[in-house]
Motif scaffolding. Sequence first.
Motif, PDB file in Angstrom:
ATOM      1  N   PRO A 226     -31.034  18.123 -45.321  1.00  0.00           N
ATOM      2  CA  PRO A 226     -31.280  16.946 -46.159  1.00  0.00           C
ATOM      3  C   PRO A 226     -30.042  16.460 -46.895  1.00  0.00           C
ATOM      4  CG  PRO A 226     -32.219  18.920 -47.154  1.00  0.00           C
ATOM      5  CD  PRO A 226     -31.780  19.303 -45.789  1.00  0.00           C
ATOM      6  N   ASP A 227     -29.061  17.329 -47.071  1.00  0.00           N
ATOM      7  CA  ASP A 227     -27.821  16.945 -47.743  1.00  0.00           C
ATOM      8  C   ASP A 227     -26.681  17.786 -47.171  1.00  0.00           C
ATOM      9  OD1 ASP A 227     -26.066  15.719 -49.423  1.00  0.00           O
ATOM     10  OD2 ASP A 227     -26.919  16.489 -51.293  1.00  0.00           O
ATOM     11  N   VAL A 228     -25.466  17.491 -47.597  1.00  0.00           N
ATOM     12  CA  VAL A 228     -24.310  18.269 -47.154  1.00  0.00           C
ATOM     13  C   VAL A 228     -24.484  19.708 -47.613  1.00  0.00           C
ATOM     14  CG1 VAL A 228     -21.825  18.544 -47.352  1.00  0.00           C
ATOM     15  CG2 VAL A 228     -22.810  16.255 -47.199  1.00  0.00           C
ATOM     16  N   GLY A 229     -24.367  20.631 -46.679  1.00  0.00           N
ATOM     17  CA  GLY A 229     -24.564  22.034 -47.006  1.00  0.00           C
ATOM     18  C   GLY A 229     -23.904  22.940 -45.989  1.00  0.00           C
ATOM     19  N   ALA A 230     -24.364  24.184 -45.948  1.00  0.00           N
ATOM     20  CA  ALA A 230     -23.732  25.184 -45.092  1.00  0.00           C
ATOM     21  C   ALA A 230     -23.830  24.826 -43.616  1.00  0.00           C
ATOM     22  CB  ALA A 230     -24.367  26.551 -45.347  1.00  0.00           C
ATOM     23  N   ALA A 231     -24.873  24.076 -43.210  1.00  0.00           N
ATOM     24  CA  ALA A 231     -25.052  23.748 -41.794  1.00  0.00           C
ATOM     25  C   ALA A 231     -24.230  22.534 -41.358  1.00  0.00           C
ATOM     26  CB  ALA A 231     -26.530  23.492 -41.509  1.00  0.00           C
ATOM     27  N   THR A 232     -23.683  21.789 -42.317  1.00  0.00           N
ATOM     28  CA  THR A 232     -22.973  20.560 -41.963  1.00  0.00           C
ATOM     29  C   THR A 232     -21.709  20.847 -41.181  1.00  0.00           C
ATOM     30  OG1 THR A 232     -23.823  19.503 -43.973  1.00  0.00           O
ATOM     31  CG2 THR A 232     -21.960  18.447 -42.877  1.00  0.00           C
ATOM     32  N   LEU A 233     -20.909  21.792 -41.644  1.00  0.00           N
ATOM     33  CA  LEU A 233     -19.618  22.076 -41.005  1.00  0.00           C
ATOM     34  C   LEU A 233     -19.774  22.592 -39.579  1.00  0.00           C
ATOM     35  CD1 LEU A 233     -16.563  22.223 -41.135  1.00  0.00           C
ATOM     36  CD2 LEU A 233     -16.778  24.484 -42.187  1.00  0.00           C
ATOM     37  N   PRO A 234     -20.579  23.644 -39.319  1.00  0.00           N
ATOM     38  CA  PRO A 234     -20.709  24.080 -37.920  1.00  0.00           C
ATOM     39  C   PRO A 234     -21.301  23.013 -37.011  1.00  0.00           C
ATOM     40  CG  PRO A 234     -22.259  25.259 -39.344  1.00  0.00           C
ATOM     41  CD  PRO A 234     -21.312  24.541 -40.241  1.00  0.00           C
ATOM     42  N   ARG A 235     -22.193  22.174 -37.535  1.00  0.00           N
ATOM     43  CA  ARG A 235     -22.738  21.098 -36.707  1.00  0.00           C
ATOM     44  C   ARG A 235     -21.634  20.103 -36.343  1.00  0.00           C
ATOM     45  NH1 ARG A 235     -28.588  18.615 -36.882  1.00  0.00           N
ATOM     46  NH2 ARG A 235     -28.791  20.824 -36.395  1.00  0.00           N
ATOM     47  N   ALA A 236     -20.848  19.702 -37.336  1.00  0.00           N
ATOM     48  CA  ALA A 236     -19.759  18.769 -37.073  1.00  0.00           C
ATOM     49  C   ALA A 236     -18.759  19.368 -36.097  1.00  0.00           C
ATOM     50  CB  ALA A 236     -19.067  18.392 -38.384  1.00  0.00           C
ATOM     51  N   TYR A 237     -18.456  20.648 -36.244  1.00  0.00           N
ATOM     52  CA  TYR A 237     -17.490  21.312 -35.361  1.00  0.00           C
ATOM     53  C   TYR A 237     -18.001  21.356 -33.928  1.00  0.00           C
ATOM     54  CZ  TYR A 237     -14.280  24.891 -33.626  1.00  0.00           C
ATOM     55  OH  TYR A 237     -13.340  25.591 -32.896  1.00  0.00           O
ATOM     56  N   GLY A 238     -19.263  21.712 -33.750  1.00  0.00           N
ATOM     57  CA  GLY A 238     -19.824  21.779 -32.403  1.00  0.00           C
ATOM     58  C   GLY A 238     -19.813  20.436 -31.708  1.00  0.00           C
ATOM     59  N   PHE A 239     -20.194  19.399 -32.434  1.00  0.00           N
ATOM     60  CA  PHE A 239     -20.179  18.067 -31.838  1.00  0.00           C
ATOM     61  C   PHE A 239     -18.747  17.606 -31.568  1.00  0.00           C
ATOM     62  CE2 PHE A 239     -24.611  17.818 -32.842  1.00  0.00           C
ATOM     63  CZ  PHE A 239     -25.109  16.858 -31.975  1.00  0.00           C
ATOM     64  N   HIS A 240     -17.824  17.950 -32.475  1.00  0.00           N
ATOM     65  CA  HIS A 240     -16.450  17.465 -32.345  1.00  0.00           C
ATOM     66  C   HIS A 240     -15.725  18.073 -31.160  1.00  0.00           C
ATOM     67  CE1 HIS A 240     -12.836  15.538 -33.880  1.00  0.00           C
ATOM     68  NE2 HIS A 240     -12.174  16.662 -33.693  1.00  0.00           N
ATOM     69  N   ILE A 241     -15.936  19.349 -30.901  1.00  0.00           N
ATOM     70  CA  ILE A 241     -15.151  20.003 -29.851  1.00  0.00           C
ATOM     71  C   ILE A 241     -15.866  20.073 -28.503  1.00  0.00           C
ATOM     72  CG2 ILE A 241     -14.000  21.431 -31.587  1.00  0.00           C
ATOM     73  CD1 ILE A 241     -15.636  23.818 -30.375  1.00  0.00           C
ATOM     74  N   ALA A 242     -17.168  19.844 -28.466  1.00  0.00           N
ATOM     75  CA  ALA A 242     -17.894  20.044 -27.207  1.00  0.00           C
ATOM     76  C   ALA A 242     -18.767  18.859 -26.819  1.00  0.00           C
ATOM     77  CB  ALA A 242     -18.737  21.321 -27.285  1.00  0.00           C
ATOM     78  N   VAL A 243     -19.755  18.554 -27.642  1.00  0.00           N
ATOM     79  CA  VAL A 243     -20.767  17.569 -27.246  1.00  0.00           C
ATOM     80  C   VAL A 243     -20.160  16.180 -27.076  1.00  0.00           C
ATOM     81  CG1 VAL A 243     -22.941  16.477 -27.886  1.00  0.00           C
ATOM     82  CG2 VAL A 243     -22.574  18.913 -28.370  1.00  0.00           C
ATOM     83  N   LEU A 244     -19.493  15.699 -28.119  1.00  0.00           N
ATOM     84  CA  LEU A 244     -18.954  14.337 -28.054  1.00  0.00           C
ATOM     85  C   LEU A 244     -17.850  14.174 -27.009  1.00  0.00           C
ATOM     86  CD1 LEU A 244     -18.981  13.439 -31.851  1.00  0.00           C
ATOM     87  CD2 LEU A 244     -20.423  12.482 -30.052  1.00  0.00           C
ATOM     88  N   PRO A 245     -16.890  15.107 -26.888  1.00  0.00           N
ATOM     89  CA  PRO A 245     -15.892  14.944 -25.817  1.00  0.00           C
ATOM     90  C   PRO A 245     -16.516  14.890 -24.424  1.00  0.00           C
ATOM     91  CG  PRO A 245     -15.103  16.533 -27.416  1.00  0.00           C
ATOM     92  CD  PRO A 245     -16.522  16.225 -27.784  1.00  0.00           C
ATOM     93  N   ALA A 246     -17.559  15.696 -24.195  1.00  0.00           N
ATOM     94  CA  ALA A 246     -18.206  15.675 -22.883  1.00  0.00           C
ATOM     95  C   ALA A 246     -18.875  14.332 -22.622  1.00  0.00           C
ATOM     96  CB  ALA A 246     -19.234  16.805 -22.798  1.00  0.00           C
ATOM     97  N   ILE A 247     -19.578  13.803 -23.624  1.00  0.00           N
ATOM     98  CA  ILE A 247     -20.254  12.513 -23.437  1.00  0.00           C
ATOM     99  C   ILE A 247     -19.229  11.394 -23.281  1.00  0.00           C
ATOM    100  CG2 ILE A 247     -21.842  10.860 -24.474  1.00  0.00           C
ATOM    101  CD1 ILE A 247     -23.177  13.166 -25.919  1.00  0.00           C
ATOM    102  N   ILE A 248     -18.160  11.430 -24.079  1.00  0.00           N
ATOM    103  CA  ILE A 248     -17.124  10.403 -23.984  1.00  0.00           C
ATOM    104  C   ILE A 248     -16.475  10.418 -22.610  1.00  0.00           C
ATOM    105  CG2 ILE A 248     -14.828   9.750 -24.833  1.00  0.00           C
ATOM    106  CD1 ILE A 248     -15.775  10.565 -27.625  1.00  0.00           C
ATOM    107  N   THR A 249     -16.261  11.600 -22.056  1.00  0.00           N
ATOM    108  CA  THR A 249     -15.678  11.693 -20.716  1.00  0.00           C
ATOM    109  C   THR A 249     -16.575  11.026 -19.683  1.00  0.00           C
ATOM    110  OG1 THR A 249     -14.542  13.756 -21.290  1.00  0.00           O
ATOM    111  CG2 THR A 249     -14.836  13.281 -18.948  1.00  0.00           C
ATOM    112  N   LEU A 250     -17.871  11.298 -19.762  1.00  0.00           N
ATOM    113  CA  LEU A 250     -18.811  10.674 -18.821  1.00  0.00           C
ATOM    114  C   LEU A 250     -18.819   9.156 -18.980  1.00  0.00           C
ATOM    115  CD1 LEU A 250     -21.814  13.172 -19.077  1.00  0.00           C
ATOM    116  CD2 LEU A 250     -20.146  12.980 -17.224  1.00  0.00           C
TER     117      LEU A 250
END
Length: 353
Positions: free
Chosen positions: A184-208
């Motif tokens: 619901p707000d910035v917390g302990a889960a925000t950083l690992p979520r941002a990191y996972g999307f930044h290094i894996a999910v988004l680069p893969a989708i952008i490549t496609l």
Amino acid sequence: MATRAPTAQPRAPGASGSWLGDRTGWTVGAARLATHRIGPWEVERYAAVAAAVLMLLLVASGIALSMHYRPNATEARGSVVEIASAIPFGNLVRGVHQWASDLLVACMWALCLALCMRRLYRRPGELVWLAALLGLLLVTQIAFTGAVLPWTASARDQARMVGGMARSVPLVGEGLAHFVLGGPDVGAATLPRAYGFHIAVLPAIITLVAVAYWRLAARMSEGLAERRAVAGVVPARTIAVYPDFALRAVAVAVAVVLVVMSLATFVPRVPGMTGGEAETPPWYLAFFHQILRKSPPDLLGIPGPQFIGGVMTAILLVVAALPFIDPRGSKVTRWLALVGLAGIAALTVYGLQ
């Protein structure tokens, strides 16, 4: 008795006579590109080349940074400071990563504007237009997730601002904000979520999306050339895709690398060391944040942020549907695009002051 001379074996179609050409078909592809001619100053092509180079710089520098970055709330900030101050060339690589990210967002804006100004969203370019818009949204997201990773006070505040923007989207705002922030707000889960999307999910989708864009753009170019040939329209000046445009693309790529390296060297991005509050959102979202800040608390009986979010969502949907709303590409559309871009630029500058 005369002997009959052996007949030469016919070469397989597409064979080039070289080992590499026989196996890759490169020679046939190069010959085909040499016969396809395009305009010498089609801005969207150079913007796409620049975007591809910036994405490669982003990936390469990101891989180097990931070897030293620690994606947890207690060590993230310290690891960023260590990269900038203790790792050889660490701050240079970090600067390359950040400048490539910012320039990639700007480059995608330029690409979409060029497609609009040249009316290339019209048939047969509908999917090219949609791919470019999707690419703009994705690179904005990858820039935002990267801005969160230093986990300084300003990074957390920017994440909180973006969460507020997400909440303004009608119907799905709360769920979208929860998805972006990991809660619901910035917390302990925000950083690992941002990191996972930044290094894996988004680069893969952008490549496609990038691969799809290049393929669709090539088909669109061929289709437009066939239309001109059927109509008997001869462009005033053209160049061959290979080698003429290929050489220009190499020059653009070299220029992009030099610009990024120069900015990273002479305009370094030092990680924030203070605990003060962030006064501005990321520059690529400053215009939206400024509109939300200036909106009244209530508009037509609807909370101001939700009303503005609904209007912005409607505008985005209209822009995406532009090929079907304006299939002929009127001058009014181009003027509206210029006025809208000027407004966004003015709000961005004002919001960053």
